[in-house]
Design a protein around this motif. Structure first.
Motif, PDB file in Angstrom:
ATOM      1  N   UNK A  81       0.838  -1.205   0.000  1.00  0.00           N
ATOM      2  CA  UNK A  81       0.000   0.000   0.000  1.00  0.00           C
ATOM      3  C   UNK A  81       0.874   1.258   0.000  1.00  0.00           C
ATOM      4  N   UNK A  82       1.927   1.231   0.815  1.00  0.00           N
ATOM      5  CA  UNK A  82       2.829   2.381   0.863  1.00  0.00           C
ATOM      6  C   UNK A  82       3.616   2.488  -0.440  1.00  0.00           C
ATOM      7  N   UNK A  83       4.066   1.351  -0.969  1.00  0.00           N
ATOM      8  CA  UNK A  83       4.801   1.375  -2.234  1.00  0.00           C
ATOM      9  C   UNK A  83       3.959   1.999  -3.339  1.00  0.00           C
ATOM     10  N   UNK A  84       2.656   1.700  -3.364  1.00  0.00           N
ATOM     11  CA  UNK A  84       1.761   2.316  -4.373  1.00  0.00           C
ATOM     12  C   UNK A  84       1.722   3.828  -4.193  1.00  0.00           C
ATOM     13  N   UNK A  85       1.603   4.258  -2.940  1.00  0.00           N
ATOM     14  CA  UNK A  85       1.542   5.697  -2.685  1.00  0.00           C
ATOM     15  C   UNK A  85       2.864   6.370  -3.032  1.00  0.00           C
ATOM     16  N   UNK A  86       3.991   5.727  -2.710  1.00  0.00           N
ATOM     17  CA  UNK A  86       5.303   6.269  -3.066  1.00  0.00           C
ATOM     18  C   UNK A  86       5.417   6.420  -4.574  1.00  0.00           C
ATOM     19  N   UNK A  87       5.073   5.358  -5.295  1.00  0.00           N
ATOM     20  CA  UNK A  87       5.157   5.406  -6.749  1.00  0.00           C
ATOM     21  C   UNK A  87       4.249   6.459  -7.340  1.00  0.00           C
ATOM     22  N   UNK A  88       3.042   6.567  -6.810  1.00  0.00           N
ATOM     23  CA  UNK A  88       2.072   7.517  -7.359  1.00  0.00           C
ATOM     24  C   UNK A  88       2.521   8.955  -7.166  1.00  0.00           C
ATOM     25  N   UNK A  89       2.968   9.284  -5.954  1.00  0.00           N
ATOM     26  CA  UNK A  89       3.390  10.670  -5.731  1.00  0.00           C
ATOM     27  C   UNK A  89       4.666  10.980  -6.514  1.00  0.00           C
TER      28      UNK A  89
END
Length: 857
Positions: free
Chosen positions: A548-556
């Protein structure tokens, strides 16, 4: 020198690209001279495994200085013929660091009357930037333009309009870097004509068409002058096969090196060659290169002084013990290419037929070495950087020097680079001494522009001592000396207060803060030491939320690259933003091969941002490239604080151009435009303090410790190393990057097309809660999982409001609340998962002897 003579010098029996061509199927297709000019090598690069290695550039392959200078000079003569003598006098030449600084200067020589400037990756204190740009395919840092004469690019220093800008690079592969440069400079100084110069034009048909479209777009004529033309034919899968080949070669070479070390252990070390310093008597007022501009008057003064300087080198070579050296290398230093090159051409003339002189330079660029005649990089010397580079310490390289049989090496550096690292046992001079009979060191005085010279005559080099004084502003702190992060992960724009006693009991801090007797940034809370139960909860939460955090990191990160690219400078707000900044940097490197600069800076609620750190950033980077990064938003107080602080900084005379918008991992408060998610969920880095943030404290701002020109302070808790999970946090999330790549691509695309205007929903909720619970102070209401965790770890909590139905994201909140005796109240209509309330009207009587909250106090 004639073209025929140049070709005779570069022809070899075995093409120096055959090794790569045979193994990867890479082919050079073009005119007959192409393989004479270029060889092939391999490098570890996520975008392009192969490297075109020039035989006439003087960077990786030692070559006769007259051949190297002649290659650029002849291109300059062709540009002069293209423009005509009158138009050539109104031209300005711009070369690219580091590879083409010498080539560009030689082109300017061929134009005769044109001033010269090259981009640089070395910031110079006190010199204002006239521009800058990024090189998307490069491993290195930003290009800066630092002319002493601010009008050089516009007028060539003549006061009249410079009608033509001549841009020089070693190869024209896609054209991205050059076109981006023209676009940026055209916006500042529009002109009717540009000339692009390169040794080789290797563009595809599509890239050639793009140049035509670009010229029409800006309404200017763009000409191209090159020595040779062709393309690189790449078979399918060449990148993956190239990376595998590099890995296999490195593993094999590492094994051989280990065996060689074991064998050498029983052998007594051989005597190293002597190192002799030669004093050149460099002409006063002549810059050591084109970093700040080089005029026709400078050129005339240097030409007059070259023969005498070459004679001094020749005399030192003749004084060496043993027979006179017949095979001599003049070795330049990274961007310092032109001065060593011209010393080499003069030394060729001084030594005549009695010696063979070759020229090359050291470089930042890591390339695989393979000792095969069909490979362009036969040997590699590795040594530490020795000029205090802005992007931190690292390895530097000299290629095709070891094993080349040089009797003597003349190492030429500027005084900024004449450091203890240069003379260290593993430094450049020692490495050279292992492979030659005699090392000469020639140090040129680093040119200091009039705007930066503290004393002496403006526009002259710094007088003795030769070493240039360091900048007034301190350099960033880096691990392992400060923080447990790797040095390339982050540079801390802080001062080290590790030996200062700053901690105070939580209750004493709270009473002082609420009574107005102290600010929260003047002291530090005692670091919370997690119990085994809490540590296990962190580990479980990290594993559960990593994707979940990796998705947010990638998205931002993808959003930032799309809107603030191509190479933003990440500046995290210490310390919650720092792990996020490191992860964003790792995503950009893993997915795009970008090596983004990343720094951590202090911002203090009610006191603003560290203005000294902002000045440092402006001196080293374009403020417009800076992207501020934080972990999450609560009610948006720091968002507002940063905007006000930037406005105040500029109003007080600070450099303009910083964008105060913050990019965050999670934005549950609806306070920013750039975010990875707006969900309020557990970010495990919020569960702990320094032990998940590189063992660094929160930042400190106290008048007796931080002066007006100092960075804010921070502490490195080395003693907590056994509890450090900073690396575990980063590695666990980064391991999920590939898994979430497809989801990130879709999410970023959706966000970029969406209306992301801040709603400030969180601020409204905080104001409502403050009144409903009789607190009447929004600073005591801390919304969101991250802020609530901070309340429980650092402050004296009163109660916790939990959104009814919130599940696993609040397990650590409930555990901490139980340990501190704080009630958890389930509520509806909460835009956050939870809200922490700091005890209002606090006195030390609000907690018992065990530190737990006392109800009704």
């Amino acid at each position: 020198m004639s073209e025929r003579a140049t070709r005779e010098e570069t022809v070899d029996v075995v093409w120096s690209g055959s090794w790569v061509a045979e193994r990867l199927g890479v082919a050079l297709e073009g005119d007959g001279e192409l393989q004479e000019l270029l060889g092939l090598a391999l490098r570890r690069n996520p975008k392009r495994a192969h490297l075109l290695v020039s035989n006439v550039l003087g960077k990786h392959v030692p070559q006769r200085p007259s051949v190297v200078h002649g290659a650029g000079f002849e291109l300059g003569e062709r540009v002069r013929a293209l423009l005509g003598a009158q138009e050539a006098r109104r031209a300005v030449v711009l070369g690219y660091a580091e590879t083409a600084t010498g080539l560009g200067h030689a082109v300017a020589d061929g134009l005769r009357d044109a001033p010269y400037l090259h981009s640089t990756r070395r910031p110079v204190a006190g010199v204002e930037q006239a521009g800058g740009f990024e090189e998307s395919h490069s491993h290195a840092t930003s290009h800066l333009l630092l002319p002493e004469d601010r009008d050089l690019l516009a007028s060539g220093g003549t006061g009249a309009d410079a009608s033509v800008l001549v841009l020089v690079d070693d190869e024209f592969s896609t054209g991205n870097t050059v076109l981006n440069t023209i676009r940026a400079l055209h916006a500042l100084h529009p002109r009717e004509r540009y000339v692009i110069v390169a040794l080789v034009d290797m563009r595809s048909a599509g890239d050639r068409d793009r140049l035509t479209v670009f010229a029409a777009e800006i309404g200017a004529r763009v000409d191209l002058v090159t020595r040779s033309t062709g393309t690189v034919a790449l078979p399918d899968g060449v990148l993956e096969r190239g990376q595998a080949l590099v890995a296999a070669q490195e593993a094999e070479q590492a094994g051989r090196a280990e065996k060689a070390e074991e064998a050498a252990g029983a052998v007594e070390d051989a005597d190293s060659a002597p190192v002799t310093r030669v004093h050149l008597d460099w002409p006063a007022g002549v810059p050591d290169g084109g970093r700040h501009g080089f005029t026709p008057a400078h050129r005339a003064a240097l030409e007059a002084a070259l023969p005498a300087m070459a004679d001094r080198i020749a005399a030192e070579l003749g004084d060496a013990a043993g027979p006179a050296p017949r095979h001599v290398l003049v070795l330049g230093f990274e961007e310092l290419m032109y001065a060593p090159l011209r010393l080499g051409t003069a030394l060729e003339a001084a030594l005549g037929a009695d010696a063979e002189v070759r020229y090359s330079t050291t470089t930042r660029s890591p390339v695989l070495a393979v000792d095969d005649p069909g490979y362009a990089i036969r040997t590699r010397l590795v040594f530490p950087a020795h000029d205090d580079p802005a992007d931190g310490p690292g390895d530097r390289y000299a290629y095709n020097v070891a094993g080349a049989g040089f009797d003597a090496v003349v190492a030429v550096v500027d005084s900024t680079a004449d450091t203890p690292e240069l003379h260290a046992p593993d430094g450049l001079l020692a490495r050279l001494a292992e492979h030659t009979g005699h090392v000469l060191l020639a140090v040129l005085p680093s040119y200091v522009p009039a705007t930066a010279a503290p004393t002496g005559v403006p526009g002259t080099p710094t007088p003795a001592p030769e070493r240039q004084e360091p900048a007034v502003l301190s350099e960033p702190l880096r691990g392992p000396d400060f923080s447990s992060y790797a040095p390339q992960d982050v540079g801390w724009l802080l001062q080290d207060l590790s030996d200062t006693e700053l901690e105070a009991p939580t209750e004493e801090r709270e009473e002082a803060i609420q009574s107005g007797g102290a600010h929260y940034a003047e002291s530090l809370p005692v670091e919370y030491q997690p119990s085994a139960e809490y540590q296990a909860l962190f580990t479980a939460a990290l594993e559960a939320s990593a994707a979940r955090i990796a998705r947010a990191v990638g998205t931002v990160t993808e959003t930032v690259l799309a809107e603030r690219g191509p190479r933003p400078v990440l500046v995290s707000l210490a310390r919650a933003g720092t792990p996020v900044g490191v992860l964003m940097r790792r995503w950009a490197q893993h997915r795009h091969g970008l090596d983004l600069p990343h720094y951590a800076i202090s911002i203090v609620r009610g006191r603003g941002i560290d203005a000294t750190a902002l000045r440092w950033l402006a001196a080293h980077h374009d403020p417009a490239d800076v992207v501020f990064v934080d972990g999450w938003t609560g009610k948006g107080a720091i968002t507002r604080e940063l905007a006000a602080a930037i406005t105040e900084f500029e109003a007080s005379g600070g450099p303009a151009g910083f964008d105060p918008e913050i990019s965050v991992l999670a934005d549950p408060g609806g306070c920013v435009r750039t975010y990875g998610t707006r969900e309020d969920f557990l970010i495990p880095s919020a569960c702990l303090n320094s032990t998940v943030s590189g063992l660094i404290s929160r930042t400190v701002l106290r008048a007796d410790l931080v002066g007006p020109d100092d960075f804010h302070g921070g502490k490195f808790y080395r003693e907590l190393a056994d509890s450090d999970v900073s690396g575990l946090f980063l590695d666990t999330i980064a391991a999920r990057f590939d898994e979430v790549a497809g989801q990130v691509e879709a999410a970023a695309k959706e966000l970029l097309a969406a209306d992301r205007a801040p709603t400030w929903e969180g601020w409204a909720a905080v104001e409502r809660i403050s009144e409903e619970y009789g607190i009447h102070d929004v600073n005591l209401v801390k919304p969101g999982v991250g802020e609530t965790t901070r309340v429980l770890l650092r402050r004296v909590p009163w109660k916790i409001l939990a959104k009814r139905g919130a599940g696993a994201d609040l397990e650590h909140i409930r555990l901490l609340a139980e340990q501190r005796g704080v009630p958890v109240e389930e509520v509806d209509d909460l835009p956050y998962s939870c809200v922490g309330l700091i005890h209002p009207r606090f006195t030390r009587g609000a907690t018992g002897a065990d530190g737990k909250a006392v109800q009704g106090a």
